[in-house]
Design a protein around this motif. Structure first.
Motif, PDB file in Angstrom:
ATOM      1  N   LEU A 266       0.736  -1.096   0.003  1.00 55.22           N
ATOM      2  CA  LEU A 266       0.027  -0.133  -0.045  1.00 55.22           C
ATOM      3  C   LEU A 266       0.879   1.070  -0.045  1.00 55.22           C
ATOM      4  N   MET A 267       1.982   1.225   0.754  1.00 54.62           N
ATOM      5  CA  MET A 267       2.712   2.333   0.670  1.00 54.62           C
ATOM      6  C   MET A 267       3.357   2.638  -0.565  1.00 54.62           C
ATOM      7  N   ASP A 268       3.954   1.459  -1.083  1.00 48.49           N
ATOM      8  CA  ASP A 268       4.547   1.518  -2.631  1.00 48.49           C
ATOM      9  C   ASP A 268       3.652   2.211  -3.702  1.00 48.49           C
ATOM     10  N   GLU A 269       2.511   1.752  -3.254  1.00 51.54           N
ATOM     11  CA  GLU A 269       1.457   2.228  -4.371  1.00 51.54           C
ATOM     12  C   GLU A 269       1.026   3.815  -4.012  1.00 51.54           C
ATOM     13  N   ALA A 270       1.057   4.202  -2.782  1.00 50.74           N
ATOM     14  CA  ALA A 270       1.034   5.577  -2.581  1.00 50.74           C
ATOM     15  C   ALA A 270       2.105   6.306  -3.136  1.00 50.74           C
ATOM     16  N   ARG A 271       3.405   5.919  -3.130  1.00 49.89           N
ATOM     17  CA  ARG A 271       4.601   6.564  -3.532  1.00 49.89           C
ATOM     18  C   ARG A 271       4.590   6.663  -5.030  1.00 49.89           C
TER      19      ARG A 271
END
Length: 532
Positions: A266-271
């Motif tokens: 999820l954090m990767d996708e937000a980045r």
């Protein structure tokens, strides 16, 4: 002539680049030259042959807000290489307050931040000015705590805020940013922040984003609903444009392990979407916080005094027991970890010192009662002035998160009693166990996660890297011996291998010993006017 020069060392500059064999020349508080300086005159020379020279470590999650005023206590931070700390964590800190809210916060925070007597401040500017006039070992910077703003507007009421109240909170955040804070924090398992909704978080984050601040958050759930909790704060960042930093990232409980990798995704996708998100992590599979956080949210309405009153009621106790067994709507430490994995770290009085360093099953056995009743009685007797250690996770997940590019190191160290060993050991543990012994990170990458990466998060202009013109916050350590010695059983053992530490050009640690030097400074944000 240099005031100090460091020669013959391997420089890791904080960027993640490989080492260079260069020397460092310092005048006053500043690195003025990096090069071949062996023959240059200097008042003091540190021979770093066989040692690593790095920027001072920046701890992005601490609870030193009060005990930084006690150098004899606070020295352990600089002895493990930490030269800068970020105060104001979890939305529950020491400023801003008013004459009405100050006594409540003093009582509520005693177990977390310690007790120094009365606080001679109310505003964030007052607090930072008080620190500026004090003897500080290390540097510090500050976050506006969500709970402080909320209680100024609506006390400890256990309800959602109105739009007008949210607006008032945003204005308090903006005032704090103008006074030097670098962002806003919240801890969404702690009262009164726990009563807020996403709309309220959006409003306070608008105040931080307006001054180029970050949002540092203990998310609403770190176990069975961790994905939903993470999605909530990512959406807050998406809407407001604030930089998002997730505190002490973890997913607690064996049943929830699959959510760990999903959370990182999820954090990767937000980045990828363009949201600047990072997280900090301590190198242990147990956490530490205030013991009263085991209680369900409805118990916290009105603050600690009302909580203690409720605990005297047998019917209330029975209702809490049912929540322990079945309630998944809050961070239920008892259900997720079990009483055997909840250990008392510190109590405020002498009468219950026997409880320290024992799990709740053992305490219940000693007291000839159930762990639930032992917990209620202990909270009452200690007036909730208790911290705990909760064993929550698996080292495989810990290392997986440690290797993620968005990770930075943060200790979440809490002083008092028999604390979590992370207070004394976080940074040497990363360098010794996870770099040298387990090879989970390269040395240059570990240093980046302790220095350049947190400096980028906080937008520090002249710290976190070894560059000419930057402040001389520097650590010199032995990569072959650096190691933590603190354990859960003996948490107050000092680390080894941190040879020298300079804070603003002055030696705070020499030959692994604290010198007594108090050269720390308050670092206020340079953004005093809106940027958007």
């Amino acid at each position: 002539m240099f005031d100090v020069k460091i020669v013959n060392g391997h420089i890791l500059d904080g960027t993640g680049n490989p080492w260079t064999k260069l020397d460092i020349g310092i005048i006053n508080d500043t690195i003025v030259e990096i090069g071949q300086l062996k023959d240059a005159p200097s008042k003091e020379t540190i021979d770093a042959e066989g040692l690593v020279v790095s920027p001072g470590f920046i701890d992005t999650h601490v609870h030193s807000d009060l005990l930084c005023l006690r150098p004899e206590v606070h020295k352990i931070k600089v002895m493990q290489g930490v030269t800068t700390e970020l105060f104001g964590q979890d939305g529950i800190s020491v400023a801003p307050v008013s004459s009405e809210t100050k006594p409540i916060w003093q009582k509520q925070l005693k177990g977390l931040n310690g007790d120094i007597g009365d606080w001679p401040w109310e505003s964030i500017d007052d607090y930072l000015s008080y620190l500026e006039q004090s003897d500080l070992i290390g540097n510090n910077t500050y976050l506006v705590p969500h709970g402080g703003a909320r209680t100024l507007v609506m006390g400890f009421e256990g309800r959602k805020a109105t739009k007008e109240e949210m607006t008032e909170m945003r204005k308090i955040v903006e005032k704090g940013m103008e006074e030097g804070a670098v962002g806003v924090s919240s801890g969404l398992i702690y009262p009164p922040n726990i009563y807020s909704d996403k709309e309220e978080l959006i409003e306070i984050c608008k105040g931080a984003a307006r001054y180029d601040g970050c949002f540092v958050v203990h998310i609403r759930n770190e176990s069975n609903k961790s994905l939903e909790a993470l999605e909530e704060v990512i959406d807050v960042a998406r809407i407001t444009g604030v930089r998002l930093h997730v505190s002490h990232f973890k997913v607690a409980g064996e049943l929830n392990r699959d959510k760990f990798t999903k959370s990182l995704q999820l954090m990767d996708e937000a980045r990828e979407e363009g949201i600047e998100v990072t997280f900090d992590q301590y190198p242990y599979t147990a956490g530490s916080t205030v013991f009263h956080s085991i209680l369900p949210p409805w118990m916290h309405e009105g603050g600690t005094e009302k909580l203690l009153e409720r605990l005297k009621d047998k019917d209330v106790r029975n209702r809490i027991k049912e929540d322990f067994l079945h309630n998944e709507d809050y961070e239920n430490w008892v259900r997720n970890c079990g009483w055997e994995n909840i250990v008392i770290a510190s109590v405020g009085s002498e009468q219950n010192k026997e409880a320290e360093n024992k799990n709740m099953l053992k305490i219940a056995e000693l007291w000839n009662t159930t762990p639930e009743e032992a917990a209620f009685d202990l909270l009452l007797e200690e007036e909730a002035n208790i911290t705990m250690i909760a064993h929550w996770g698996d080292e495989e997940d810990l290392i997986y998160g440690m290797q993620h590019p968005l990770q930075v190191v943060g200790s979440d160290g809490i002083f008092g009693g028999k604390p979590h060993p992370r207070l004394f050991g976080t940074y040497p543990r990363v360098l010794g166990e996870f770099v040298r012994e387990k090879g989970a990170l390269t040395l240059s990458e570990a240093v980046r996660r302790m220095t350049g990466a947190p400096a980028q998060l906080l937008r520090l202009k002249d710290r976190g890297l070894l560059i000419e013109g930057y402040k001389a916050d520097i650590v010199v350590f032995d990569p072959t011996t650096v190691k933590d010695r603190s354990t859960y059983e003996e948490p107050l053992l000092e680390p080894v291998g941190i040879k020298y530490v300079l804070v603003n050009g002055l030696l705070a640690v020499k030959d692994e010993q604290f010198t007594g030097m108090t050269a720390g400074r308050v670092i206020r944000s340079g953004v005093a006017t809106p940027v958007n």
